[in-house]
Write an enzyme that holds these catalytic residues in place. Structure first.
Site, PDB file in Angstrom:
ATOM      1  NE  ARG A  32      -3.787  -1.834   2.787  1.00  0.00           N
ATOM      2  CZ  ARG A  32      -5.354  -1.857   2.243  1.00  0.00           C
ATOM      3  NH1 ARG A  32      -5.290  -0.483   1.454  1.00  0.00           N
ATOM      4  NH2 ARG A  32      -5.970  -2.526   2.336  1.00  0.00           N
ATOM      5  CD  GLN A  36       2.180  -0.473 -10.579  1.00  0.00           C
ATOM      6  OE1 GLN A  36       2.109  -1.043  -9.620  1.00  0.00           O
ATOM      7  NE2 GLN A  36       2.468  -1.062 -11.728  1.00  0.00           N
ATOM      8  CG  HIS A 146      10.632  -6.846  -8.868  1.00  0.00           C
ATOM      9  ND1 HIS A 146      11.014  -6.343 -10.040  1.00  0.00           N
ATOM     10  CD2 HIS A 146       9.454  -7.303  -8.790  1.00  0.00           C
ATOM     11  CE1 HIS A 146      10.064  -6.768 -10.995  1.00  0.00           C
ATOM     12  NE2 HIS A 146       9.184  -7.396 -10.203  1.00  0.00           N
ATOM     13  CG  ASP A 224       1.259   2.157 -14.755  1.00  0.00           C
ATOM     14  OD1 ASP A 224       0.778   1.944 -13.754  1.00  0.00           O
ATOM     15  OD2 ASP A 224       2.530   1.675 -15.218  1.00  0.00           O
ATOM     16  NE  ARG A 238     -10.675  -8.275 -30.889  1.00  0.00           N
ATOM     17  CZ  ARG A 238     -11.670  -8.954 -31.534  1.00  0.00           C
ATOM     18  NH1 ARG A 238     -12.925  -8.583 -31.002  1.00  0.00           N
ATOM     19  NH2 ARG A 238     -11.641  -9.366 -32.903  1.00  0.00           N
TER      20      ARG A 238
END
Length: 480
Positions: A32, A36, A146, A224, A238
């Protein structure tokens, strides 16, 4: 009990109770507090979303794609068996080995949920720029990603939360340790450890090493764009609806995720979105300036990634914790953080697109500038834009199938025949020179121009870079 969440990108998301238990751990909740887009938040005020919601969104799309593949697999097997064609019936028997169990589906969801728990402060700033800086200063520094830390954090999360460990054992039984390895491989996109190649397509869902098209990217591109106020024309729903499991060739036992041939243009929109985000946001010159300043602040945290108990406390709040710390050795870091908050940032002096190997030109540039300036006065940065697979066209690694062919998939070996609008080049490398000291900007600009002339590179001075919100346009200068 299942939990229902409302997401700004995907709408209503229903989560299995086990996934809720994972989310309700300190190791996952720390996401949290990790932006990002890292330093991009200082450029785009609305880009305030965190790794927390992205991880849940990736879990949702991983589940959606996995269930679509399973449903289509069942349909294909049933239709092939009814075909009265021996070759197709044999193919159907092979497809039987590719089926997923309920536990497989849950593992894929867990992998999607936990794929980013190894991120550090300001996301990729910590595991990329900081990592490279440590390697440059200390040659024996071990490089890591990471994803490497995500494996450690996953294991730490399980062992330090006994109720979660007990729940996992109840759901997966005595073979839980093998299941944990399977989840780690799904996060890695590592199918080489899996002997059962008929199920290798599962490793392409969360982290697709074959062509970089996976649910992780589908979520963060959409998320984003939403946070940055940009538009994405790629339709991930799709795309997912057109996916199916197929064997690479009739003689092969390895499966892949194949997509309908008419989705090729939709996939190009995915990669256009990708490179657009890199150009306008991820590698925005101000974003990179902030990240260059940030990597200096992190130097004393070089070994934290080895120790999950310490690493779990590292979030974006580290900036504010450094600011209130009274230790004298943190004064330099505190000054840099204050400069970031006050927008006293490193200045982009010049940039160029070398024709030669950029690594060599970066080293040459640094050596040349060091003869006239101190290393603490400037920074030379390499920025790479691509479609995700270096200089290669990623579409050539995607397997397609035609409408009336149930057993054969193929690659676009020559996608240029599809359209003349496709790019000629799929990777571009840029050298950027930043000034860390306002007093030396004029000298740095002069020496940079001399160096560019010497190696016959085009120069784009900062004075020629006109910026408007979210868009950077450049006018090339001819070198004399």
């Amino acid at each position: 009990m299942s939990k229902i969440l409302n997401d700004s990108i995907h709408g209503t998301i229903t989560l299995d109770p086990l996934l809720v238990k994972i989310i309700d751990t300190p190791q996952f909740q720390r996401l949290r507090n990790i932006k990002q887009l890292g330093g991009c938040y200082f450029v785009y005020p609305s880009a305030s979303h965190n790794r927390f919601e992205h991880s849940i969104g990736t879990c949702f799309l991983a589940s959606k794609l996995a269930h679509q593949l399973q449903q289509r697999l069942d349909q294909d097997i049933e239709n092939l068996k009814k075909s009265n064609d021996t070759a197709k019936e044999t193919y159907a028997m092979k497809l039987e080995n590719a089926k997923m169990t309920k536990n497989d589906l849950l593992c894929i969801e867990i992998a999607g949920l936990c794929h980013d728990i190894g991120h550090g402060p300001y996301s990729h700033l910590f595991d990329r720029l900081f990592n490279k800086e440590m390697k440059r200063k200390y040659k024996d520094t071990m490089e890591w990603t990471h994803e490497d830390v995500s494996k450690r954090m996953l294991n730490y999360m399980i062992t330090s939360n006994k109720d979660l460990e007990k729940e996992l054992q109840n759901r997966f039984g005595a073979d839980w340790m093998k299941t944990e390895e399977f989840i780690i491989d799904l996060i890695d996109g590592n199918k080489h450890k899996e002997k059962d190649t008929a199920r290798s397509y599962m490793y392409e869902i969360v982290a697709n090493k074959r062509n970089e098209i996976d649910v992780d990217k589908m979520d963060y591109f959409a998320r984003d764009c939403h946070g940055l106020g940009m538009k994405s024309t790629f339709d991930h729903l799709r795309f997912i609806s057109q996916c199916r499991v197929m064997f690479l060739r009739d003689t092969s036992n390895e499966t892949t995720i194949a997509v309908r041939d008419k989705e090729e243009y939709n996939l190009y929109e995915l990669f256009h979105t990708r490179i657009g985000l890199f150009r306008r946001a991820y590698y925005h010159n101000v974003t990179k300036a902030i990240e260059i300043m940030g990597k200096v602040i992190y130097v004393k945290m070089s070994e934290a990634w080895r120790h999950p108990k310490v690493y779990e406390k590292l979030t974006d709040s580290i900036f504010d914790e450094i600011l209130v710390n009274k230790k004298p050795k943190l004064k330099k870091a505190q000054k840099l953080i204050k400069n970031v908050y006050k927008r006293k940032l490193y200045s982009l002096v010049d940039e160029s697109s070398p024709k030669k190997k950029i690594k060599d030109e970066k080293e040459n540039m640094e050596k040349f500038l060091k003869t006239k300036l101190r290393e603490k006065d400037f920074s030379v940065q390499k920025v790479t834009y691509s479609y995700g697979m270096g200089s290669d066209n990623p579409i050539t690694s995607v397997y397609f199938y035609k409408k009336d062919n149930d057993t054969d998939c193929f690659r676009r070996t020559n996608p240029k025949k599809t359209s003349l609008f496709l790019p000629e080049t799929f990777q571009e490398e840029i050298l950027r020179i930043y000034s860390k000291n306002k007093k030396t900007i004029s000298l740095l600009k002069e020496e940079t121009t001399k160096c560019f002339r010497r190696v016959k590179l085009d120069s784009v001075h900062k004075a020629d870079i006109e910026s408007s919100p979210g868009i950077v346009t450049r006018r090339r200068r001819e070198t004399r």
